[in-house]
Each structure stands twice: as C-alpha cells, then as structure tokens.
Design a protein around this motif. Sequence first.
Motif, PDB file in Angstrom:
ATOM      1  N   THR A 434       0.851  -1.181   0.000  1.00 33.11           N
ATOM      2  CA  THR A 434       0.000   0.000   0.000  1.00 33.11           C
ATOM      3  C   THR A 434       0.890   1.235   0.000  1.00 33.11           C
ATOM      4  O   THR A 434       2.090   1.143   0.232  1.00 33.11           O
ATOM      5  N   THR A 435       0.313   2.367  -0.254  1.00 36.23           N
ATOM      6  CA  THR A 435       1.103   3.577  -0.453  1.00 36.23           C
ATOM      7  C   THR A 435       0.574   4.717   0.407  1.00 36.23           C
ATOM      8  O   THR A 435      -0.458   4.585   1.066  1.00 36.23           O
ATOM      9  N   VAL A 436       1.300   5.816   0.386  1.00 34.18           N
ATOM     10  CA  VAL A 436       0.790   7.051   0.982  1.00 34.18           C
ATOM     11  C   VAL A 436      -0.067   7.720  -0.094  1.00 34.18           C
ATOM     12  O   VAL A 436       0.457   8.290  -1.056  1.00 34.18           O
ATOM     13  N   GLU A 437      -1.361   7.603   0.054  1.00 31.71           N
ATOM     14  CA  GLU A 437      -2.262   8.074  -0.999  1.00 31.71           C
ATOM     15  C   GLU A 437      -2.113   9.575  -1.234  1.00 31.71           C
ATOM     16  O   GLU A 437      -2.275  10.060  -2.357  1.00 31.71           O
ATOM     17  N   ALA A 438      -1.782  10.319  -0.191  1.00 38.37           N
ATOM     18  CA  ALA A 438      -1.680  11.773  -0.323  1.00 38.37           C
ATOM     19  C   ALA A 438      -0.566  12.193  -1.270  1.00 38.37           C
ATOM     20  O   ALA A 438      -0.628  13.264  -1.879  1.00 38.37           O
ATOM     21  N   ASP A 480      -8.055   9.024   4.887  1.00 42.31           N
ATOM     22  CA  ASP A 480      -8.331   8.135   6.014  1.00 42.31           C
ATOM     23  C   ASP A 480      -7.386   6.939   6.008  1.00 42.31           C
ATOM     24  O   ASP A 480      -6.917   6.505   7.071  1.00 42.31           O
ATOM     25  N   ASN A 481      -7.123   6.396   4.833  1.00 40.44           N
ATOM     26  CA  ASN A 481      -6.200   5.257   4.756  1.00 40.44           C
ATOM     27  C   ASN A 481      -4.806   5.639   5.226  1.00 40.44           C
ATOM     28  O   ASN A 481      -4.129   4.857   5.900  1.00 40.44           O
ATOM     29  N   ASP A 482      -4.357   6.855   4.873  1.00 40.06           N
ATOM     30  CA  ASP A 482      -3.043   7.311   5.328  1.00 40.06           C
ATOM     31  C   ASP A 482      -3.000   7.382   6.853  1.00 40.06           C
ATOM     32  O   ASP A 482      -2.037   6.927   7.488  1.00 40.06           O
ATOM     33  N   ARG A 483      -4.032   7.946   7.455  1.00 38.03           N
ATOM     34  CA  ARG A 483      -4.068   8.077   8.911  1.00 38.03           C
ATOM     35  C   ARG A 483      -4.130   6.709   9.588  1.00 38.03           C
ATOM     36  O   ARG A 483      -3.419   6.451  10.558  1.00 38.03           O
ATOM     37  N   ASN A 484      -4.992   5.843   9.065  1.00 38.03           N
ATOM     38  CA  ASN A 484      -5.117   4.512   9.664  1.00 38.03           C
ATOM     39  C   ASN A 484      -3.827   3.713   9.525  1.00 38.03           C
ATOM     40  O   ASN A 484      -3.405   3.025  10.455  1.00 38.03           O
ATOM     41  N   MET A 485      -3.186   3.795   8.342  1.00 37.79           N
ATOM     42  CA  MET A 485      -1.946   3.047   8.136  1.00 37.79           C
ATOM     43  C   MET A 485      -0.834   3.597   9.025  1.00 37.79           C
ATOM     44  O   MET A 485      -0.002   2.841   9.537  1.00 37.79           O
ATOM     45  N   SER A 486      -0.805   4.894   9.223  1.00 32.84           N
ATOM     46  CA  SER A 486       0.202   5.480  10.106  1.00 32.84           C
ATOM     47  C   SER A 486       0.010   4.977  11.536  1.00 32.84           C
ATOM     48  O   SER A 486       0.970   4.571  12.203  1.00 32.84           O
ATOM     49  N   HIS A 487      -1.222   4.983  12.002  1.00 27.87           N
ATOM     50  CA  HIS A 487      -1.501   4.448  13.343  1.00 27.87           C
ATOM     51  C   HIS A 487      -1.121   2.976  13.421  1.00 27.87           C
ATOM     52  O   HIS A 487      -0.514   2.529  14.412  1.00 27.87           O
ATOM     53  N   VAL A 507      -4.819  -5.011  15.611  1.00 24.94           N
ATOM     54  CA  VAL A 507      -4.748  -3.563  15.392  1.00 24.94           C
ATOM     55  C   VAL A 507      -5.512  -3.268  14.109  1.00 24.94           C
ATOM     56  O   VAL A 507      -5.111  -3.696  13.025  1.00 24.94           O
ATOM     57  N   LEU A 508      -6.622  -2.582  14.242  1.00 25.45           N
ATOM     58  CA  LEU A 508      -7.500  -2.276  13.104  1.00 25.45           C
ATOM     59  C   LEU A 508      -7.860  -3.537  12.325  1.00 25.45           C
ATOM     60  O   LEU A 508      -7.876  -3.568  11.092  1.00 25.45           O
ATOM     61  N   GLY A 509      -8.139  -4.596  13.081  1.00 30.51           N
ATOM     62  CA  GLY A 509      -8.578  -5.839  12.459  1.00 30.51           C
ATOM     63  C   GLY A 509      -7.475  -6.684  11.869  1.00 30.51           C
ATOM     64  O   GLY A 509      -7.747  -7.692  11.199  1.00 30.51           O
ATOM     65  N   ILE A 510      -6.214  -6.314  12.094  1.00 33.31           N
ATOM     66  CA  ILE A 510      -5.081  -7.032  11.493  1.00 33.31           C
ATOM     67  C   ILE A 510      -4.295  -7.750  12.576  1.00 33.31           C
ATOM     68  O   ILE A 510      -4.086  -7.219  13.672  1.00 33.31           O
ATOM     69  N   HIS A 511      -3.817  -8.955  12.242  1.00 36.38           N
ATOM     70  CA  HIS A 511      -3.059  -9.747  13.202  1.00 36.38           C
ATOM     71  C   HIS A 511      -1.867 -10.387  12.498  1.00 36.38           C
ATOM     72  O   HIS A 511      -2.021 -11.045  11.471  1.00 36.38           O
ATOM     73  N   PHE A 512      -0.655 -10.149  13.021  1.00 31.47           N
ATOM     74  CA  PHE A 512       0.553 -10.807  12.514  1.00 31.47           C
ATOM     75  C   PHE A 512       0.579 -12.262  12.966  1.00 31.47           C
ATOM     76  O   PHE A 512       0.017 -12.618  14.014  1.00 31.47           O
ATOM     77  N   GLN A 513       1.254 -13.105  12.196  1.00 35.56           N
ATOM     78  CA  GLN A 513       1.535 -14.478  12.617  1.00 35.56           C
ATOM     79  C   GLN A 513       3.027 -14.737  12.463  1.00 35.56           C
ATOM     80  O   GLN A 513       3.663 -14.239  11.529  1.00 35.56           O
ATOM     81  N   ARG A 514       3.578 -15.519  13.383  1.00 33.01           N
ATOM     82  CA  ARG A 514       4.999 -15.852  13.331  1.00 33.01           C
ATOM     83  C   ARG A 514       5.321 -16.698  12.109  1.00 33.01           C
ATOM     84  O   ARG A 514       4.504 -17.497  11.651  1.00 33.01           O
ATOM     85  N   THR A 527      -4.491  -2.593   2.665  1.00 38.82           N
ATOM     86  CA  THR A 527      -4.943  -1.466   3.487  1.00 38.82           C
ATOM     87  C   THR A 527      -5.259  -2.051   4.850  1.00 38.82           C
ATOM     88  O   THR A 527      -5.243  -3.272   5.030  1.00 38.82           O
ATOM     89  N   THR A 528      -5.549  -1.215   5.792  1.00 38.01           N
ATOM     90  CA  THR A 528      -5.706  -1.722   7.161  1.00 38.01           C
ATOM     91  C   THR A 528      -6.832  -2.734   7.282  1.00 38.01           C
ATOM     92  O   THR A 528      -6.763  -3.637   8.103  1.00 38.01           O
ATOM     93  N   PHE A 529      -7.881  -2.601   6.478  1.00 35.54           N
ATOM     94  CA  PHE A 529      -8.995  -3.539   6.583  1.00 35.54           C
ATOM     95  C   PHE A 529      -9.029  -4.523   5.425  1.00 35.54           C
ATOM     96  O   PHE A 529     -10.023  -5.195   5.199  1.00 35.54           O
ATOM     97  N   ASN A 530      -7.925  -4.600   4.682  1.00 31.09           N
ATOM     98  CA  ASN A 530      -7.890  -5.500   3.533  1.00 31.09           C
ATOM     99  C   ASN A 530      -6.523  -6.153   3.429  1.00 31.09           C
ATOM    100  O   ASN A 530      -5.898  -6.173   2.377  1.00 31.09           O
TER     101      ASN A 530
END
Length: 621
Positions: A434-438, A480-487, A507-514, A527-530
């Motif tokens: 994903t990118t910085v949309e701004a 919004d995507n920029d703000r959410n991704m930054s957080h 975090v925003l519906g995302i979970h890392f796995q080892r 994106t944070t929700f995708n």
Amino acid sequence: MYDNPDPKSFYRPYHSTVDRVMGECSVFLGIPYALPPTFEGRFKPPRLHRGWQLLQAVDYGPACPQPVRYTGVTKGITDMDEDCLYLNIFSPKTGAGVAQKYPVMVYIHGGEFIRGASNLFQGHILASFYDVVVVTINYRLGALGFLSTGDENSPGNYGILDQVMALRWIYDNIEFFNGDRESITLFGPGAGAGSAGLLMVAPQTKNIVKRVIAQSGAALADWTLIQDKYRAQNTSRVLGQLLGCSIESSWKLVNCLRTGRSFYELGNAEFPPQVGTFPWGPVLDHNFTVPADDWYEGWREKDWKFLTQPPEYLIRQGHFNRGLQYMTGVTTQEAALFVGQNESLAPYYEIDAKFFDQKIREHVFRYNYTLNPNGVYEAIKYMYTYWPDPNNSTVIREQYINMLSDLYFRAPVDKMVKLLLEQRVPVYIYVLNTTVEALNYPQWRKYPHNIEHYFLTGAPFMDIEFFPKREHLQRNMWTDNDRNMSHFFMQTYSNFARYGNPTPQQVLGIHFQRAYQGELRYLNINTTFNSSILLNYRQTECAFWTQYLPTVIGVLVPTYPPTTEFWWEPKEPLQIAFWTMSVACFSLIVLVVICCIMWRNAKRYTKFTIAITRKRPIIDI
C-alpha cells in the motif's frame, strides 16, 4: 500535532470540532555521545565523550558530511560538519510519582552509508502517544565513515563504530530519560536495517540489542558488509585518484586524505566504485594489528575491530542475544527508488529492452563474474524476461524494478529470515503493498523503498513544519487510509518493542503471525482492513540469487590486489625514518669504501713510482 493517531478517539478533521490535539513529550536534541572525530580523530574510532556540566539540548547537531545534493533547507539538512556525533531523545511525558521505564527504540537512518541525518526522523508522535522512548543518531558517512585500506593505516568501520559508541551511551544513560536499558530495539530502513543486523551480532553490542526491526535490509546483503578487503582497497584508491592524493602506498593515501583534504571535499566526492554497486560500507576486519593509543580512552584493543567473522557464521554459532526477537519487511517496488533517481530516464522513466540488457551486463561486469560472465548474463536475462510479451516497455520496467529489488533487498532479507528461524528466533514478516495516498505517486513507484517513513513519523498527525519543504506536505492532504496506516505502523512497531510481538491484540482488524521453517508466513499489507496472511513470498526469485546463481558463477573471483605496493614501500612515519636513515648510512658506507679504495690505489702508485726512480740506471751522454 493535530490529531490523536488512534482512530477510536474520533479526533479527525471531519469528526470533531477540536482543531488541535496536544500530545506531550520531552525532547532533548543535539546530545554529543562522543568527542568530535576531527584532526587526530579522522579515520579513527570514536572517542569517549568526557561529559558536560550543563547542556542546552534544544537544537539538532549538524549532519555528517555527505554529497551536497542531499543537503539544503528544502531537503531538511541545513547544517553539515565533521563534528557530527550527536543523538536526539524523545521521551514520553510522565506524571507525578515513581518514574516509569519505557521501551527504547533506536532509529538508525538509511541512505546507502553515504547520506542521511538523525533529524529527518521525527519521534514526537511515537513518544507522545505510544509510550516508547525514541532515540535517533548520527554516524559518519561515506569516506569519513568507511574508508578502508585493509591494513592498520585505515582499517575502516568508523561509522559503524560510531553506532556502537552511541548504543553504549544509550545503554549507560537512557534510564535518566525514563528508558528501559534492558529493552532496546533497533529499527531503520536500508543501511539502517543492515547496521541493526550487524550490531545484533557484534561482540561489543550483541548483549545490548534485544529486538530488531529491519525495514528493507539485512546484514547478509552484499552491500551491508564488504568481506573482500581488496574490493575496499580498490574503492579507497579510486577516491585517492579523484582527490589528487598519492596511491603509491596506503600510508601516503591516508595521510593525504587526513591532513590535506577538507571534510567538504571528502563528503562531496561521489563516484561509482569499480567493484560492486555502492562505494562505502562496513568491512570485515582482517588479521592485522592496530597499535595501542592512549588517545582512545575507554576502548580496549579488541574494540578497534568490529567483526572478524561474517554475520552468517556468527548467527549459525549462536553469537547473539539469546532472547533476540526479529521483525522485518519489504515493499513490492523497493528499487523504484533507483529508477526515479536516474535522471537520464526523465521525464517518463520508460525502460526498453536495450537499457535492460545494458544494466544486466553492467551488473555482471561490476561483480567480477569472470569465470562465466555470459552464463550469468543469460541466467538473469531468462529469470526477469516477461516471456508472453518481451518487448512491452511497461512490463520491462516492472521486471527491472523486480530484479534490483530481489537482488538488493528481498533475497538478503529472505536469507536472514531462514537463518534466524534455524536458530529458533521468533520472526515476524510483512510485505507492504500500500502507499501514501496523499503523495499521489505514479503506478510504477507507488510502493518504493522506505515509504514507511511517513507512517512511522506520524506525518498525517504532525505539523508540516517538521518535514522538509521539498516534500510539499499539506495539513489537509492526508486520507483516512493514510491516517489509519500510520496508526497501524506506529502501534505495531511500538508493540514489538514492548512485547516482542507486533499484534498481541488485533490492530485495526489485522493480526501478525509468526514465521516458521518451511512455512514463511507474512502479513500482506494492502490497506488496514484488507490485509491477509500469505505464505512464502517470492521464494523462486530469492533462491535464484542466493542458491542458483552461485552455482552458475562457480567461484566469485575476488578483486585483484593493487599492483603498486611492494614490500619495501614505507607505510608509516617510523618506516619512512628507518628507510631514510638506512639509505643515508648505506650511501655513507659506499662513499667510505670508495675513498678507501682510491686512497689505497694512490698509495700503491706512489710506492711504485719511488721504486722505479731508485732503480733507474745513470747514463752518461
């Protein structure tokens, strides 16, 4: 700071009438962690700072010398000087009562070891809202930081030893800034990631480093550690010729660069190396003795040497903090950075088959694949040709970016991950898609190297005055995507620094796995929700560089040693004095012998003349 980064706070320009959200942290700028590396200190390890009584820590220290095209008011580096060994601390605001110890995140800037500065990373948001102490450091760059002649005249590694000194300073003093010395995490992009990996196994710092977040880089990359000393010598000689210094011996070269050239000349000298892609970097210390010097108070003799074994060997032998935890990630268009920097391709940055072929041949030539250059060329060409449409310029550019991305970033990261998993080190991986949309980048470079910088500094929540004017940031440009991704990035990075796990909770519906051996799970960040967990990122391409290509090459021929240095050439002042006196004495002896021979011959001639005169008969006429 305009917004609270946490989306749950609803402090967003369109959700709230609150115009400004105040985050608080204590900021200490321009703290010297070593004596200035000037005069006698040039081309030598850093010296322990003697301390201070009172320090006005309100301004950033100067950046270390680097090419002027990377400096200037619009680029964020306004001051540059050889006296540059400073660090900055961003500490969370603490309330009344017992001081709390926070995890420490040490940022090592990237820039191929030739550019960058600590003031370009703003740690205010991370410290204010995520309860971590952020430290950013300067270290010597380019020739001043990494000039190596492969012997005692200039061993090299000064820039990486600066990092060692900074880490020691942080370990000894960070508790005064509410930091936990037993919870130090190193993070940074590119050269910063490679440096973090080296510091994680170096004898001087391996017990200090608890966690590493390596962004688009690894200690196993060819450009992170130069193991061929002749390659380092070759680059130093090229610099000497460029600056008009004698290259007859390493001592003459180093003496000229130390006493006869300004830091501006040394920092601004840009040139392509004859071997490899990047001219400067840490080197493997070889078997030579460095003379003891009381000037370097606080350094033991072994501390002069950074690494005497490659990091791969040290990791296999378990020479790292046994509680080590590792997190790493790459982007899907890492090397778009190199295409964007190539001014010959402007303004459209299109790449055709001829350009691609030329770059492959240049790579084969630069890395000295002399045993089978054509075989190496054909292998790379085959791997990165888009066979359904080989002449499609759009796809050729994409494949060129993929080739450089795999070579410089992805393959070394993949190799490091597998090596650490063999040692049962917990590893977390992400791929940023994903990118910085701004910023509205064109499609071919939407996800370039170090795009995380804007997310990690909290750019969507910061006053634009904190960022270089060249980037043309505006307060209302962020989506919004920029703000959410930054957080998301700030939360997961600080979580990893605190717990060794980026998402102990989603975090925003995302979970890392080892990741595990044979099952290299990575978080594919769209994106944070995708975003989703996927397996085994670009394994064929990474194995091509780390496994297959070495079999095609056969043996990597080392750089040929310089041919102008001979056993009798003086390398140090003592040697020069010795050989000068020796030649003078020898000349005097020869002169005495000649005089003796002449005197002896003259004496013989006199006796012979007298004898003849005495025996001459008297003839009367």
